[in-house]
Design a protein around this motif. Structure first.
Motif, PDB file in Angstrom:
ATOM      1  N   ASP A 127       5.768 -16.227 -40.259  1.00  0.00           N
ATOM      2  CA  ASP A 127       5.606 -15.900 -38.846  1.00  0.00           C
ATOM      3  C   ASP A 127       6.922 -16.005 -38.076  1.00  0.00           C
ATOM      4  O   ASP A 127       6.995 -15.616 -36.917  1.00  0.00           O
ATOM      5  CB  ASP A 127       4.564 -16.832 -38.222  1.00  0.00           C
ATOM      6  N   SER A 128       7.951 -16.550 -38.731  1.00  0.00           N
ATOM      7  CA  SER A 128       9.252 -16.703 -38.077  1.00  0.00           C
ATOM      8  C   SER A 128      10.259 -15.716 -38.661  1.00  0.00           C
ATOM      9  O   SER A 128      10.155 -15.324 -39.825  1.00  0.00           O
ATOM     10  CB  SER A 128       9.771 -18.139 -38.243  1.00  0.00           C
ATOM     11  N   HIS A 129      11.213 -15.317 -37.878  1.00  0.00           N
ATOM     12  CA  HIS A 129      12.258 -14.428 -38.360  1.00  0.00           C
ATOM     13  C   HIS A 129      13.304 -15.233 -39.125  1.00  0.00           C
ATOM     14  O   HIS A 129      13.435 -16.451 -38.922  1.00  0.00           O
ATOM     15  CB  HIS A 129      12.899 -13.678 -37.193  1.00  0.00           C
ATOM     16  N   PRO A 164       6.325  -7.721 -38.049  1.00  0.00           N
ATOM     17  CA  PRO A 164       7.789  -7.576 -38.032  1.00  0.00           C
ATOM     18  C   PRO A 164       8.509  -8.798 -38.609  1.00  0.00           C
ATOM     19  O   PRO A 164       9.511  -8.644 -39.312  1.00  0.00           O
ATOM     20  CB  PRO A 164       8.105  -7.373 -36.551  1.00  0.00           C
ATOM     21  N   ALA A 165       7.999  -9.991 -38.321  1.00  0.00           N
ATOM     22  CA  ALA A 165       8.643 -11.195 -38.838  1.00  0.00           C
ATOM     23  C   ALA A 165       8.540 -11.263 -40.356  1.00  0.00           C
ATOM     24  O   ALA A 165       9.517 -11.571 -41.050  1.00  0.00           O
ATOM     25  CB  ALA A 165       8.014 -12.443 -38.207  1.00  0.00           C
ATOM     26  N   ASP A 167       8.156  -8.799 -42.405  1.00  0.00           N
ATOM     27  CA  ASP A 167       8.999  -7.751 -42.980  1.00  0.00           C
ATOM     28  C   ASP A 167      10.473  -8.147 -42.938  1.00  0.00           C
ATOM     29  O   ASP A 167      11.232  -7.860 -43.877  1.00  0.00           O
ATOM     30  CB  ASP A 167       8.794  -6.437 -42.226  1.00  0.00           C
ATOM     31  N   ALA A 168      10.875  -8.807 -41.854  1.00  0.00           N
ATOM     32  CA  ALA A 168      12.260  -9.275 -41.762  1.00  0.00           C
ATOM     33  C   ALA A 168      12.546 -10.332 -42.824  1.00  0.00           C
ATOM     34  O   ALA A 168      13.624 -10.349 -43.428  1.00  0.00           O
ATOM     35  CB  ALA A 168      12.538  -9.827 -40.370  1.00  0.00           C
ATOM     36  N   GLN A 169      11.578 -11.200 -43.067  1.00  0.00           N
ATOM     37  CA  GLN A 169      11.745 -12.212 -44.114  1.00  0.00           C
ATOM     38  C   GLN A 169      11.803 -11.552 -45.490  1.00  0.00           C
ATOM     39  O   GLN A 169      12.538 -11.998 -46.378  1.00  0.00           O
ATOM     40  CB  GLN A 169      10.588 -13.217 -44.066  1.00  0.00           C
ATOM     41  N   HIS A 172      15.190 -10.173 -45.973  1.00  0.00           N
ATOM     42  CA  HIS A 172      16.115 -11.294 -46.202  1.00  0.00           C
ATOM     43  C   HIS A 172      16.034 -11.789 -47.642  1.00  0.00           C
ATOM     44  O   HIS A 172      17.063 -12.046 -48.280  1.00  0.00           O
ATOM     45  CB  HIS A 172      15.773 -12.433 -45.230  1.00  0.00           C
TER      46      HIS A 172
END
Length: 231
Positions: A127-129, A164-165, A167-169, A172
């Motif tokens: 849930d976090s970026h 979005p979070a 997907d960003a993870q 990464h």
């Protein structure tokens, strides 16, 4: 309930579940620990120094007379700072120590409470970026995988979390494991005890391929023989 609130709720439940673990005489390596340290570890849990917890959390079983019992009793003091970024000890080392303490064989209420923390922490991580949580997504994945002995349930949760979070993870993680071809022989855990390549690479190339913008996942030159082995 937001993921961070679920994590705090799970941590509070963990404290309650382990509250019945009584103090006991702690014996250990007197070269590494003073008698005062051993006495402190044998006393009330909330009075153990914050400076002592990280050292004990990282220490191997051979330093203690009864390592499983000591680690079980210290779980609330180890896990809360771990998942909130205040322990400053390698998360994957904590996973290895919990496995050595045979945590899955503890009383069911203790096991269930710890599993609930892992689940809430993993969801909070997704849930976090990247950079927004106390540990990287790779460290979190390594800890929950090694601790529970399986990666697939955590990957399934990730696949089902289309935000979005998350997907960003994902981006990464891919950047991390693709660096210098590490994905071709990736191990998780402080002692590299979990070979992650088959599950993780297959998952990246199938379940979440549409969410990963990295052509190397389809490059036979980059992946070598693994490209032929994975779906």
């Amino acid at each position: 309930m937001p993921c961070s609130e679920q994590l705090m709720t799970a941590l509070d439940a963990l404290d309650r579940a382990f509250a019945a673990e009584p103090p006991f005489p702690v014996g250990g390596c007197t070269f590494c620990y003073a008698e005062q340290d051993l006495a402190e570890l044998a006393g009330p849990l909330h009075l153990i120094s914050e400076n002592l917890i990280p050292a004990v959390a990282a220490e191997g079983p051979d330093h203690w007379d009864d390592f499983p019992r000591l680690y079980r009793r210290l779980v609330p003091r180890i896990v809360r700072p771990l998942v909130t970024g205040r322990l400053h000890t390698d998360p994957e080392l904590i996973a290895s120590r919990l496995v050595q303490a045979e945590w899955t064989g503890w009383d069911p209420p203790l096991v269930d409470a710890l599993r609930d923390v892992w689940d809430a922490w993993w969801r909070s991580t997704l849930d976090s970026h990247p950079g927004g949580g106390p540990v990287t997504v790779r460290e979190a994945l390594g800890l929950v995988t090694v601790t529970t002995g399986g990666m697939r349930p955590w990957l399934d949760t990730w696949a089902a979390t289309r935000t979005p979070a998350a997907d960003a993870q994902l981006a990464h993680l891919v950047d991390d494991v693709m660096f210098e071809g590490e994905i071709t022989d990736l191990h998780l855990g402080f002692y590299d005890e979990y070979h992650a390549t088959p599950e993780l690479l297959g998952w990246l190339r199938t379940d979440v391929r549409d969410r990963v913008d990295d052509p190397r996942l389809d490059d036979p030159y980059f992946l070598g023989p693994l490209w032929q082995e994975q779906p």
